[in-house]
Scaffold this active site. Structure first.
Site, PDB file in Angstrom:
ATOM      1  N   SER A  41      29.575 -19.523   0.405  1.00 18.03           N
ATOM      2  CA  SER A  41      30.556 -20.031   1.369  1.00 18.03           C
ATOM      3  C   SER A  41      31.959 -19.663   0.888  1.00 18.03           C
ATOM      4  O   SER A  41      32.158 -19.402  -0.308  1.00 18.03           O
ATOM      5  CB  SER A  41      30.442 -21.561   1.414  1.00 18.03           C
ATOM      6  OG  SER A  41      31.552 -22.132   2.075  1.00 18.03           O
ATOM      7  N   TYR A  65      30.915 -30.300  -2.393  1.00 16.66           N
ATOM      8  CA  TYR A  65      30.427 -29.128  -1.656  1.00 16.66           C
ATOM      9  C   TYR A  65      31.015 -27.857  -2.270  1.00 16.66           C
ATOM     10  O   TYR A  65      30.284 -26.899  -2.555  1.00 16.66           O
ATOM     11  CB  TYR A  65      30.780 -29.247  -0.168  1.00 16.66           C
ATOM     12  CG  TYR A  65      30.293 -28.070   0.628  1.00 16.66           C
ATOM     13  CD1 TYR A  65      28.923 -27.858   0.818  1.00 16.66           C
ATOM     14  CD2 TYR A  65      31.183 -27.136   1.161  1.00 16.66           C
ATOM     15  CE1 TYR A  65      28.466 -26.756   1.522  1.00 16.66           C
ATOM     16  CE2 TYR A  65      30.730 -26.032   1.868  1.00 16.66           C
ATOM     17  CZ  TYR A  65      29.374 -25.853   2.050  1.00 16.66           C
ATOM     18  OH  TYR A  65      28.908 -24.746   2.744  1.00 16.66           O
TER      19      TYR A  65
HETATM   20  C1  8X3 Z   1      31.306 -23.886   5.208  1.00 11.51           C
HETATM   21  C2  8X3 Z   1      32.747 -23.508   5.211  1.00 11.51           C
HETATM   22  O1  8X3 Z   1      35.168 -24.217   5.099  1.00 11.51           O
HETATM   23  O2  8X3 Z   1      33.595 -25.873   5.946  1.00 11.51           O
HETATM   24  O3  8X3 Z   1      30.598 -23.340   4.165  1.00 11.51           O
HETATM   25  O4  8X3 Z   1      33.651 -25.372   3.602  1.00 11.51           O
HETATM   26  S1  8X3 Z   1      33.799 -24.810   4.945  1.00 11.51           S
END
Ligand code: 8X3
Length: 250
Positions: A134, A147
């Site tokens: 990501s 995340y």
């Molecule tokens: C998803 C992109 O910008 O929401 O992997 O983290 S973000």
């Protein structure tokens, strides 16, 4: 359509990028083994593209091991796509169970799959792994600490695995998408449709098919070409925190 004699394992194939990738690779004659937790969605995919499927919760060590044992040497290409974000609160307000789930799926399960399949691919003398990372593996943003940490970890792992397996005829690659409109935000906001919709309000996000096309492009290169990474964002996105919207979010 030409058969390629290659079989790709795609994790998280019930929806979004995983499912779109299953369609795309099946069109190129690659046999698909689709995995996910929702059996009805796997069944419908299997009917549509005539593929094998395996219903598995990758955060369960037992289920993961059973899957790896069953599939073993049959796999030539691994698309490590399963992953999620849960919540967008700052660390001090986050639920520990959400943090644990992100670590379990985005890091532990993804790395375990690479750990299990890398020696099998080396033994075969050829293989490809594409980890779905990501832009959150490149940037950080408030509300995304864990995340972002999981995606930074997966990117570091992927780069290291590529270096370690150099000379073994493996291509270790990654895609790092920005905003893609899938179930991602709906899951992040725990089923709150209006919150999820606001993420993409007034801008044009990437689609799952956009990323599936990138994955297919990476795989179709001549064997001596390894595309290390494709980092892509919508034209309307400048960074995880900078988005151009035609209409303000209400
Ligand atoms: C998803 C992109 O910008 O929401 O992997 O983290 S973000």
């Amino acid at each position: 359509m030409m058969k390629t004699n290659k079989t790709a394992l795609i994790t998280g194939a019930t929806s979004g990028i995983g499912r779109a990738t299953a369609y795309k690779l099946a069109q190129s004659g690659i046999e698909i083994v689709a995995t996910g937790r929702r059996e009805d969605q796997l069944k419908s995919l299997a009917q549509e593209i005539n593929c094998e499927y395996y219903c598995v919760d990758l955060t369960s060590e037992f289920e993961r091991e059973q899957m790896i044992k069953k599939l073993g040497k049959k796999i030539d290409i691994v698309i490590n796509n399963a992953g999620l974000a849960l919540g967008k609160d700052e660390v001090s307000a986050s639920e520990w169970s959400d943090i644990q789930k992100m670590i379990d799926l985005n890091i532990t399960a993804a790395i375990k799959i690479c750990h299990a399949f890398t020696p099998l691919l080396i033994e075969k003398g050829e293989g490809d792994i594409i980890n779905v990372c990501s832009v959150a593996g490149h940037w950080t943003y408030s509300g995304g600490a864990v995340y972002c940490a999981t995606k930074h970890a997966l990117r570091a792992f992927t780069q290291t695995l590529r270096e370690e397996t150099c000379g073994k005829n493996l291509r270790i690659m990654q895609v790092s998408p920005g905003m893609v409109e899938t179930e991602f935000s709906l899951i992040r906001f725990k089923g709150d449709h209006s919150q999820a919709k606001q993420v993409y309000a007034g801008m044009t996000p990437l689609t799952a098919d956009d990323i599936a096309r990138q994955i297919s492009f990476m795989l179709e290169q001549h064997r001596h070409v390894c595309i290390d990474e494709i980092l892509s964002m919508p034209t309307d996105q400048g960074s995880p925190t900078k988005v151009s919207r035609k209409a303000p979010i209400d």
